[in-house]
Write a protein that holds these residues in place. Structure first.
Motif, short mmCIF file in Angstrom:
data_model
loop_
_atom_site.label_atom_id
_atom_site.label_comp_id
_atom_site.label_asym_id
_atom_site.label_seq_id
_atom_site.Cartn_x
_atom_site.Cartn_y
_atom_site.Cartn_z
N VAL A 1 0.83 -1.21 0.00
CA VAL A 1 0.00 0.00 0.00
C VAL A 1 0.86 1.26 0.00
N LEU A 2 1.75 1.37 0.97
CA LEU A 2 2.48 2.63 1.15
C LEU A 2 3.61 2.83 0.13
N ILE A 3 4.42 1.81 -0.09
CA ILE A 3 5.55 1.97 -1.01
C ILE A 3 5.09 2.37 -2.41
N PRO A 4 4.07 1.72 -2.99
CA PRO A 4 3.64 2.17 -4.33
C PRO A 4 3.13 3.61 -4.35
N LEU A 5 2.57 4.07 -3.25
CA LEU A 5 2.04 5.43 -3.22
C LEU A 5 3.13 6.50 -3.08
N ILE A 6 4.28 6.12 -2.57
CA ILE A 6 5.34 7.11 -2.40
C ILE A 6 6.52 6.85 -3.33
N MET A 7 6.26 6.24 -4.46
CA MET A 7 7.33 5.97 -5.44
C MET A 7 8.10 7.23 -5.86
N PRO A 8 7.45 8.38 -6.07
CA PRO A 8 8.24 9.57 -6.40
C PRO A 8 9.23 9.95 -5.30
N THR A 9 8.82 9.79 -4.06
CA THR A 9 9.73 10.07 -2.94
C THR A 9 10.90 9.10 -2.94
N LEU A 10 10.62 7.83 -3.21
CA LEU A 10 11.69 6.84 -3.28
C LEU A 10 12.63 7.13 -4.45
N ALA A 11 12.09 7.62 -5.55
CA ALA A 11 12.94 7.97 -6.69
C ALA A 11 13.91 9.09 -6.32
N VAL A 12 13.44 10.07 -5.58
CA VAL A 12 14.30 11.17 -5.14
C VAL A 12 15.40 10.64 -4.21
N ILE A 13 15.02 9.77 -3.29
CA ILE A 13 16.00 9.21 -2.36
C ILE A 13 17.05 8.40 -3.11
N ILE A 14 16.62 7.62 -4.09
CA ILE A 14 17.56 6.81 -4.87
C ILE A 14 18.52 7.72 -5.66
N LEU A 15 18.01 8.78 -6.24
CA LEU A 15 18.88 9.70 -6.97
C LEU A 15 19.87 10.40 -6.03
N TYR A 16 19.40 10.84 -4.87
CA TYR A 16 20.31 11.44 -3.89
C TYR A 16 21.39 10.46 -3.47
N TYR A 17 20.98 9.21 -3.28
CA TYR A 17 21.94 8.19 -2.85
C TYR A 17 23.00 7.97 -3.94
N ALA A 18 22.55 7.85 -5.19
CA ALA A 18 23.50 7.61 -6.29
C ALA A 18 24.49 8.76 -6.42
N VAL A 19 24.01 9.99 -6.32
CA VAL A 19 24.91 11.14 -6.39
C VAL A 19 25.85 11.16 -5.18
N GLY A 20 25.32 10.82 -4.01
CA GLY A 20 26.15 10.77 -2.81
C GLY A 20 27.26 9.74 -2.91
N ILE A 21 26.93 8.57 -3.46
CA ILE A 21 27.94 7.53 -3.64
C ILE A 21 28.99 7.99 -4.66
N TRP A 22 28.55 8.64 -5.73
CA TRP A 22 29.50 9.11 -6.73
C TRP A 22 30.45 10.14 -6.12
N ASN A 23 29.94 10.98 -5.23
CA ASN A 23 30.77 12.02 -4.63
C ASN A 23 31.57 11.55 -3.42
N SER A 24 31.40 10.31 -3.00
CA SER A 24 32.10 9.82 -1.81
C SER A 24 33.36 9.04 -2.19
N TRP A 25 34.13 9.56 -3.11
CA TRP A 25 35.37 8.90 -3.53
C TRP A 25 36.34 8.77 -2.36
N PHE A 26 36.28 9.72 -1.42
CA PHE A 26 37.20 9.70 -0.28
C PHE A 26 37.00 8.45 0.56
N GLN A 27 35.74 8.06 0.76
CA GLN A 27 35.45 6.87 1.56
C GLN A 27 36.03 5.62 0.89
N ALA A 28 35.96 5.55 -0.42
CA ALA A 28 36.52 4.39 -1.12
C ALA A 28 38.02 4.30 -0.93
#
Length: 168
Positions: free
Chosen positions: A119-146
């Motif tokens: 019920v809830l996850i399908p209704l907030i898919m746009p929010t999850l898309a934003v979180i996934i994009l933020y995460y992908a950009v954050g991982i790309w910018n976290s070269w220092f951690q690697a």
């Protein structure tokens, strides 16, 4: 370069799946359940955003060393699996869903996990898309951690290799 692209896909994909699961499981009770200490727990999540990532770097390194996952993909995937910022965003998304939908799913015999997933996850898919994009950009910018956790060149993500090429 294909090996580094594969490394980036493994690290980003694995981290995104873990991140969405853990953030959803943390945000759902904060939004849709009533339990003692709920507001205090949410305030602690908000207050955890006060600390810069460099403050938590040493304890994080100690935990990763204690788990013996240095020089593995897990050293890059696990630390990024939770973010207070994304828990707050997901909580807001869950709170925007009318309570009547949650009650209807309960009346239909769904438990909390089924309500979350069906019920809830399908209704907030746009929010999850934003979180996934933020995460992908954050991982790309976290070269220092690697560069902290990975010692073998064959395990490095693409952004670290590209940075090394540009610097040298």
């Amino acid at each position: 370069f294909s090996r580094y692209i594969l490394n980036t896909i493994i690290i980003t994909g694995g981290g995104m799946v873990g991140h969405v699961i853990i953030a959803s499981l943390a945000a759902y009770p904060l939004a849709k359940h009533n339990f003692p200490g709920k507001n205090t727990l949410f305030q602690m999540v908000v207050l955890s955003m006060m600390f810069h990532w460099t403050v938590t770097q040493t304890p994080q390194y100690m935990i990763i060393s204690w788990l013996h996952i240095n020089n593995t993909y897990w050293a890059l995937i696990l630390p990024g699996c939770i973010s207070a910022y994304n828990v707050i965003i997901l909580r807001s998304g869950f709170m925007s869903v009318p309570e009547s939908l949650v009650e209807a799913s309960t009346i239909d015999g769904a438990n909390s996990v089924q309500t979350l997933v069906k019920v809830l996850i399908p209704l907030i898919m746009p929010t999850l898309a934003v979180i996934i994009l933020y995460y992908a950009v954050g991982i790309w910018n976290s070269w220092f951690q690697a560069t902290i956790y990975i010692r073998e060149t064959r395990l490095l993500p693409l952004q670290v290799v590209l940075r090394d090429i540009l610097i040298n």
